[in-house]
Design a protein around this motif. Structure first.
Motif, PDB file in Angstrom:
ATOM      1  N   GLU B  95       0.808  -1.212   0.000  1.00 37.89           N
ATOM      2  CA  GLU B  95       0.000   0.000   0.000  1.00 37.89           C
ATOM      3  C   GLU B  95       0.849   1.273   0.000  1.00 37.89           C
ATOM      4  O   GLU B  95       0.388   2.326  -0.425  1.00 37.89           O
ATOM      5  N   HIS B  96       2.049   1.177   0.497  1.00 39.08           N
ATOM      6  CA  HIS B  96       2.898   2.367   0.608  1.00 39.08           C
ATOM      7  C   HIS B  96       4.265   2.120  -0.004  1.00 39.08           C
ATOM      8  O   HIS B  96       5.296   2.304   0.642  1.00 39.08           O
ATOM      9  N   ARG B  97       4.261   1.759  -1.272  1.00 38.31           N
ATOM     10  CA  ARG B  97       5.524   1.405  -1.927  1.00 38.31           C
ATOM     11  C   ARG B  97       6.534   2.534  -1.859  1.00 38.31           C
ATOM     12  O   ARG B  97       7.716   2.318  -1.617  1.00 38.31           O
ATOM     13  N   ALA B  98       6.069   3.736  -2.085  1.00 37.08           N
ATOM     14  CA  ALA B  98       6.995   4.870  -2.089  1.00 37.08           C
ATOM     15  C   ALA B  98       7.692   5.013  -0.734  1.00 37.08           C
ATOM     16  O   ALA B  98       8.905   5.197  -0.662  1.00 37.08           O
ATOM     17  N   LEU B  99       6.917   4.908   0.335  1.00 37.72           N
ATOM     18  CA  LEU B  99       7.509   5.069   1.661  1.00 37.72           C
ATOM     19  C   LEU B  99       8.557   3.998   1.939  1.00 37.72           C
ATOM     20  O   LEU B  99       9.586   4.263   2.559  1.00 37.72           O
ATOM     21  N   ILE B 100       8.275   2.791   1.484  1.00 38.38           N
ATOM     22  CA  ILE B 100       9.227   1.696   1.674  1.00 38.38           C
ATOM     23  C   ILE B 100      10.558   2.017   0.998  1.00 38.38           C
ATOM     24  O   ILE B 100      11.631   1.843   1.575  1.00 38.38           O
ATOM     25  N   VAL B 101      10.463   2.521  -0.213  1.00 35.57           N
ATOM     26  CA  VAL B 101      11.675   2.866  -0.954  1.00 35.57           C
ATOM     27  C   VAL B 101      12.459   3.956  -0.221  1.00 35.57           C
ATOM     28  O   VAL B 101      13.668   3.841  -0.006  1.00 35.57           O
ATOM     29  N   VAL B 102      11.750   5.006   0.160  1.00 36.06           N
ATOM     30  CA  VAL B 102      12.426   6.130   0.811  1.00 36.06           C
ATOM     31  C   VAL B 102      13.056   5.692   2.132  1.00 36.06           C
ATOM     32  O   VAL B 102      14.186   6.071   2.437  1.00 36.06           O
ATOM     33  N   GLN B 103      12.320   4.889   2.873  1.00 40.05           N
ATOM     34  CA  GLN B 103      12.826   4.494   4.186  1.00 40.05           C
ATOM     35  C   GLN B 103      14.193   3.837   4.108  1.00 40.05           C
ATOM     36  O   GLN B 103      15.053   4.118   4.916  1.00 40.05           O
ATOM     37  N   ASP B 104      14.403   2.956   3.135  1.00 35.15           N
ATOM     38  CA  ASP B 104      15.718   2.347   3.208  1.00 35.15           C
ATOM     39  C   ASP B 104      16.726   2.941   2.243  1.00 35.15           C
ATOM     40  O   ASP B 104      17.894   2.602   2.302  1.00 35.15           O
ATOM     41  N   ARG B 105      16.298   3.882   1.415  1.00 36.10           N
ATOM     42  CA  ARG B 105      17.282   4.537   0.574  1.00 36.10           C
ATOM     43  C   ARG B 105      17.779   5.829   1.207  1.00 36.10           C
ATOM     44  O   ARG B 105      18.974   6.114   1.171  1.00 36.10           O
TER      45      ARG B 105
END
Lengths: 188, 188
Positions: B95-105
């Motif tokens: 549901e929150h693909r963008a947040l997942i990306v930002v969190q670990d990048r």
DNA sequence: GGGCCAGGTTAGTGGTCGTTCACCTGAGTG
DNA sequence: CACTCAGGTGAACGACCACTAACCTGGCCC
């Protein structure tokens, strides 16, 4: 032969710095002085900062594909091929943690041409996995097999996020988990 | 009530942009104009660009921990707890693909205080998993359990890398793979 | 209707970045 | 010994960035 050590020193140093602070978080001057030279001397070895990233990512994508293809081809059965692919990938990931981090964090900072090159090499690498996956389980859709391969890469590439175990233990743990995730029998 | 929509619009837009181009690859002016306002107007809502990132990552870390804790506590057995954790995490990731990306990048671009906050929330979240993992298999070392949890996150967080399947199919695939990887019985 | 103020605007500032330039040097070669 | 040239230097340049300053405006409240 033994090509110029400076160029490779720069690539290795850049991998570490880019992994730690991100491509945009490392200046040319940072990178230079980490190599014992300073700033613009880099331009004697690379035409631009982007080119350093490009050389790094293209070469690892090529290696992943080349060796992955060979390992898969050298296996007697699809199941053994998957085991060989997992073994190769996890070994690479553990040995080159910095490159793994850079590859999926800073991939988007590549200049257009290199980005397309890397993307197509990666697609080809995924396809090696996908072919073997669908041989072991023909019920798998093409897209489902691709998603499964990506998920497995995510698992195997988690190495850098937890430096808790020594390399051997990490390789064992990740291999076992990956083979189980893929539904490959005989994963202890 | 219905709190200020602008602030949340900025956070949502920033998540998309940061995910696509990286924190340092998005300028304040880019972010502003993507919100229909321009440039420095952001400073009426956040004290700095860093603060946008911080608000974003702190809030998702809090949510992951809070709901994860609740889901685990609500389960009857350790095995069911792991299933509930997987279900919650995969749902969040899809549901929150963008947040997942930002969190670990872009985690490392956080200002010191927020970075520590996020790290400690993440450690606590990992510990929820670790506790349940060691209950189902007491042979697991603390560090091995942590590494297994990280590997599972890597698998589940691979969602953004392959938009091939629709959400429901992706959730099914990832749940199944994660539970198998963790050695939880009864996974397909 | 006058005052306040949240939430915009544009112009400007200091700093940093990637890159270029002109120059230097020291080892290898005819 | 003169020449070349790979590989280094520091200074300078233009672009861009995060952020500040000064100003405007329209709804709300007494």
């Amino acid at each position: 032969m033994t090509e110029p050590s400076r160029r490779e020193q720069i690539l290795a140093t850049a991998a570490e710095l880019f992994a730690r602070r991100g491509f945009h978080g490392v200046s040319v001057s940072d990178l230079g002085s980490a190599c014992g030279i300073s700033g613009p001397a880099l331009y004697k070895h690379f035409p631009s900062k982007d080119a350093v990233l490009a050389a790094m990512l293209v070469s690892i994508s090529e290696e992943l594909l080349a060796v992955g293809t060979a390992r898969s081809a050298g296996a007697a059965t699809p199941t053994e091929a998957l085991a060989a692919l997992v073994d190769w990938h996890v070994g690479f990931a553990v040995e080159h943690r910095a490159l793994i981090v850079v590859q999926d964090r800073d991939w988007s900072s590549l200049p257009d041409e290199a980005r397309e090159r890397v993307r197509s090499l990666q697609r080809a690498y995924v396809d090696v996995w996908v072919t073997r996956l669908r041989e072991t389980d023909p019920g798998r859709t093409l897209d489902a097999a691709r998603a499964a391969a990506h998920a497995t890469f995510g698992l195997l590439n988690s190495t850098p996020h937890s430096g808790l175990l020594d390399d051997a233990a990490m390789r064992d743990l990740l291999s076992t988990m990956a083979l189980r995730a893929l539904g490959v029998a005989g994963a202890g």
